[in-house]
Scaffold this motif. Structure first.
Motif, PDB file in Angstrom:
ATOM      1  N   ILE A  41       0.773  -1.417  -0.056  1.00 15.89           N
ATOM      2  CA  ILE A  41       0.082   0.148   0.388  1.00 15.89           C
ATOM      3  C   ILE A  41       0.901   1.414  -0.161  1.00 15.89           C
ATOM      4  CG2 ILE A  41      -1.667   1.320   1.331  1.00 15.89           C
ATOM      5  CD1 ILE A  41      -2.428  -1.898   2.942  1.00 15.89           C
ATOM      6  N   MET A  42       0.923   1.667  -0.970  1.00 18.36           N
ATOM      7  CA  MET A  42       1.645   3.416  -0.682  1.00 18.36           C
ATOM      8  C   MET A  42       0.532   4.082  -1.220  1.00 18.36           C
ATOM      9  SD  MET A  42       4.087   2.453  -3.858  1.00 18.36           S
ATOM     10  CE  MET A  42       4.274   4.132  -4.579  1.00 18.36           C
ATOM     11  N   VAL A  43       0.742   5.323  -0.314  1.00 21.05           N
ATOM     12  CA  VAL A  43       0.564   6.992  -0.728  1.00 21.05           C
ATOM     13  C   VAL A  43       0.426   7.526  -1.605  1.00 21.05           C
ATOM     14  CG1 VAL A  43       0.311   9.676   0.552  1.00 21.05           C
ATOM     15  CG2 VAL A  43       0.750   7.579   1.874  1.00 21.05           C
ATOM     16  N   ILE A  44      -0.804   8.407  -2.542  1.00 16.25           N
ATOM     17  CA  ILE A  44      -0.522   8.861  -3.455  1.00 16.25           C
ATOM     18  C   ILE A  44      -0.948  10.403  -3.644  1.00 16.25           C
ATOM     19  CG2 ILE A  44      -1.642   9.580  -5.630  1.00 16.25           C
ATOM     20  CD1 ILE A  44      -2.354   6.591  -6.149  1.00 16.25           C
ATOM     21  N   ASP A  56       4.788  10.730   6.926  1.00 20.59           N
ATOM     22  CA  ASP A  56       4.377   9.984   8.964  1.00 20.59           C
ATOM     23  C   ASP A  56       3.028  10.954   9.070  1.00 20.59           C
ATOM     24  OD1 ASP A  56       6.894   9.181   9.172  1.00 20.59           O
ATOM     25  OD2 ASP A  56       7.620  10.898   9.879  1.00 20.59           O
ATOM     26  N   ILE A  57       1.942  10.826   9.792  1.00 20.10           N
ATOM     27  CA  ILE A  57       0.875  10.618  10.376  1.00 20.10           C
ATOM     28  C   ILE A  57       1.415  11.863  11.631  1.00 20.10           C
ATOM     29  CG2 ILE A  57      -0.817  10.593  12.174  1.00 20.10           C
ATOM     30  CD1 ILE A  57      -1.322   7.888  10.385  1.00 20.10           C
ATOM     31  N   PRO A  58       0.392  12.131  11.823  1.00 18.34           N
ATOM     32  CA  PRO A  58       0.693  13.892  12.953  1.00 18.34           C
ATOM     33  C   PRO A  58       1.895  12.632  13.445  1.00 18.34           C
ATOM     34  CG  PRO A  58      -1.346  14.390  11.534  1.00 18.34           C
ATOM     35  CD  PRO A  58      -0.730  13.071  10.891  1.00 18.34           C
ATOM     36  N   LYS A  59       2.631  13.850  14.810  1.00 21.57           N
ATOM     37  CA  LYS A  59       2.970  13.277  15.850  1.00 21.57           C
ATOM     38  C   LYS A  59       3.831  11.767  15.729  1.00 21.57           C
ATOM     39  CE  LYS A  59      -0.451  12.641  19.234  1.00 21.57           C
ATOM     40  NZ  LYS A  59      -0.398  12.331  20.590  1.00 21.57           N
ATOM     41  N   GLY A  60       4.565  12.214  13.833  1.00 16.85           N
ATOM     42  CA  GLY A  60       5.820  10.963  13.441  1.00 16.85           C
ATOM     43  C   GLY A  60       5.724  10.105  13.376  1.00 16.85           C
ATOM     44  N   ILE A  61       4.857   8.848  13.300  1.00 18.92           N
ATOM     45  CA  ILE A  61       4.354   7.934  12.976  1.00 18.92           C
ATOM     46  C   ILE A  61       4.373   7.344  12.359  1.00 18.92           C
ATOM     47  CG2 ILE A  61       2.304   5.853  13.400  1.00 18.92           C
ATOM     48  CD1 ILE A  61       1.897   7.360  16.471  1.00 18.92           C
ATOM     49  N   PRO A  62       4.750   6.863  11.080  1.00 22.87           N
ATOM     50  CA  PRO A  62       4.959   6.299  10.085  1.00 22.87           C
ATOM     51  C   PRO A  62       3.392   5.164   9.684  1.00 22.87           C
ATOM     52  CG  PRO A  62       7.045   5.124  11.396  1.00 22.87           C
ATOM     53  CD  PRO A  62       6.088   5.883  11.960  1.00 22.87           C
ATOM     54  N   ILE A  63       3.255   6.216   8.368  1.00 16.40           N
ATOM     55  CA  ILE A  63       2.141   5.304   7.633  1.00 16.40           C
ATOM     56  C   ILE A  63       2.530   4.281   7.644  1.00 16.40           C
ATOM     57  CG2 ILE A  63       2.326   6.620   5.671  1.00 16.40           C
ATOM     58  CD1 ILE A  63      -1.048   6.600   7.382  1.00 16.40           C
ATOM     59  N   ASP A  64       3.034   3.910   7.114  1.00 15.72           N
ATOM     60  CA  ASP A  64       3.996   2.099   6.713  1.00 15.72           C
ATOM     61  C   ASP A  64       3.312   1.729   7.611  1.00 15.72           C
ATOM     62  OD1 ASP A  64       5.050   3.269   4.364  1.00 15.72           O
ATOM     63  OD2 ASP A  64       6.396   3.464   5.128  1.00 15.72           O
ATOM     64  N   ASP A  65       3.171   1.943   9.584  1.00 21.54           N
ATOM     65  CA  ASP A  65       2.939   0.831  10.409  1.00 21.54           C
ATOM     66  C   ASP A  65       1.540   0.936  10.579  1.00 21.54           C
ATOM     67  OD1 ASP A  65       4.865   1.521  11.645  1.00 21.54           O
ATOM     68  OD2 ASP A  65       4.934   2.805  13.080  1.00 21.54           O
ATOM     69  N   LEU A  66       0.998   1.441   9.644  1.00 22.44           N
ATOM     70  CA  LEU A  66      -0.931   1.645   9.385  1.00 22.44           C
ATOM     71  C   LEU A  66      -1.082   0.663   8.400  1.00 22.44           C
ATOM     72  CD1 LEU A  66      -3.770   2.323  10.023  1.00 22.44           C
ATOM     73  CD2 LEU A  66      -3.411   4.339   8.314  1.00 22.44           C
ATOM     74  N   SER A  75      -7.659  -7.118   7.118  1.00 25.56           N
ATOM     75  CA  SER A  75      -8.497  -6.233   7.858  1.00 25.56           C
ATOM     76  C   SER A  75      -8.465  -4.709   7.612  1.00 25.56           C
ATOM     77  CB  SER A  75      -8.738  -7.022   8.903  1.00 25.56           C
ATOM     78  OG  SER A  75     -10.105  -6.213   9.505  1.00 25.56           O
ATOM     79  N   LEU A  76      -9.983  -3.957   7.632  1.00 21.51           N
ATOM     80  CA  LEU A  76      -9.562  -2.757   7.430  1.00 21.51           C
ATOM     81  C   LEU A  76      -9.361  -2.348   8.549  1.00 21.51           C
ATOM     82  CD1 LEU A  76     -11.301  -1.785   4.410  1.00 21.51           C
ATOM     83  CD2 LEU A  76      -8.984  -1.093   4.756  1.00 21.51           C
ATOM     84  N   GLN A  77     -10.339  -3.675  10.230  1.00 15.10           N
ATOM     85  CA  GLN A  77     -10.424  -3.428  11.634  1.00 15.10           C
ATOM     86  C   GLN A  77      -9.772  -3.336  12.102  1.00 15.10           C
ATOM     87  OE1 GLN A  77     -13.863  -2.460  11.203  1.00 15.10           O
ATOM     88  NE2 GLN A  77     -14.358  -2.812   9.549  1.00 15.10           N
ATOM     89  N   VAL A  78      -8.805  -2.481  12.317  1.00 16.94           N
ATOM     90  CA  VAL A  78      -7.708  -1.801  12.894  1.00 16.94           C
ATOM     91  C   VAL A  78      -7.644  -1.163  13.544  1.00 16.94           C
ATOM     92  CG1 VAL A  78      -5.688  -3.488  11.030  1.00 16.94           C
ATOM     93  CG2 VAL A  78      -6.274  -0.184  10.968  1.00 16.94           C
ATOM     94  N   ASP A  79      -6.662  -0.556  14.883  1.00 16.23           N
ATOM     95  CA  ASP A  79      -6.686   0.594  15.377  1.00 16.23           C
ATOM     96  C   ASP A  79      -5.771   1.645  15.055  1.00 16.23           C
ATOM     97  OD1 ASP A  79      -7.948  -0.953  17.905  1.00 16.23           O
ATOM     98  OD2 ASP A  79      -5.452  -1.422  18.747  1.00 16.23           O
ATOM     99  N   ALA A  80      -7.102   2.822  15.190  1.00 17.01           N
ATOM    100  CA  ALA A  80      -6.800   4.004  14.537  1.00 17.01           C
ATOM    101  C   ALA A  80      -5.508   4.399  15.431  1.00 17.01           C
ATOM    102  CB  ALA A  80      -7.202   5.220  15.215  1.00 17.01           C
ATOM    103  N   ILE A  81      -4.699   5.336  15.315  1.00 18.32           N
ATOM    104  CA  ILE A  81      -3.689   5.340  15.650  1.00 18.32           C
ATOM    105  C   ILE A  81      -4.122   6.967  16.677  1.00 18.32           C
ATOM    106  CG2 ILE A  81      -1.045   7.181  15.671  1.00 18.32           C
ATOM    107  CD1 ILE A  81      -1.263   5.772  12.818  1.00 18.32           C
ATOM    108  N   GLY A  82      -3.641   7.242  17.712  1.00 23.99           N
ATOM    109  CA  GLY A  82      -4.278   7.507  18.903  1.00 23.99           C
ATOM    110  C   GLY A  82      -3.346   9.345  18.592  1.00 23.99           C
ATOM    111  N   GLY A  83      -4.334   9.965  18.250  1.00 26.13           N
ATOM    112  CA  GLY A  83      -3.798  11.592  17.864  1.00 26.13           C
ATOM    113  C   GLY A  83      -4.259  12.360  16.787  1.00 26.13           C
ATOM    114  N   ALA A  84      -4.316  11.452  15.473  1.00 23.99           N
ATOM    115  CA  ALA A  84      -4.778  10.780  14.202  1.00 23.99           C
ATOM    116  C   ALA A  84      -5.680  10.092  13.977  1.00 23.99           C
ATOM    117  CB  ALA A  84      -3.365  10.319  14.059  1.00 23.99           C
TER     118      ALA A  84
END
Length: 105
Positions: A41-44, A56-66, A75-84
């Motif tokens: 999965i890549m960001v366009i 990065d998602i705000p707070k510096g968390i790499p989007i690749d983690d998501l 699954s798309l049922q994954v925990d949202a990143i806190g603060g984002a």
């Protein structure tokens, strides 16, 4: 429409999500399916206002983690990143829209 992770056609699919707040949460992704499974999965289009496209998602968390959670959990049922939460949800919706195109009908 619900995404069934057990039935995808191979290929590369784009998905978009158009958010609110003057398009601050617009997101677009490219999803690669190989042997019926999501492999990449890549960001366009980045889903955060003023973001330089750092991936990065705000707070510096790499989007690749998501994205890794989506791929590993199948699954798309994954925990949202806190603060984002809004940004996380924008990406998940874009991924869902791509996967609906990949769905075997």
């Amino acid at each position: 429409n619900e995404v069934d992770f057990g039935s995808f056609n191979d290929g590369v699919y784009t998905g978009e999500y158009h958010g609110t707040k003057n398009n601050l949460r617009d997101a677009a992704v490219e999803v690669t399916v190989e042997s019926g499974a999501v492999t990449k999965i890549m960001v366009i289009e980045v889903a955060a206002a003023g973001d330089s496209g750092s991936g990065d998602i705000p707070k510096g968390i790499p989007i690749d983690d998501l994205f890794r959670k989506v791929i590993n959990n199948k699954s798309l049922q994954v925990d949202a990143i806190g603060g984002a939460t809004l940004t996380t949800n924008a990406y998940l919706k874009a991924i869902e829209n791509a996967l609906l195109k990949a769905q075997i009908k």
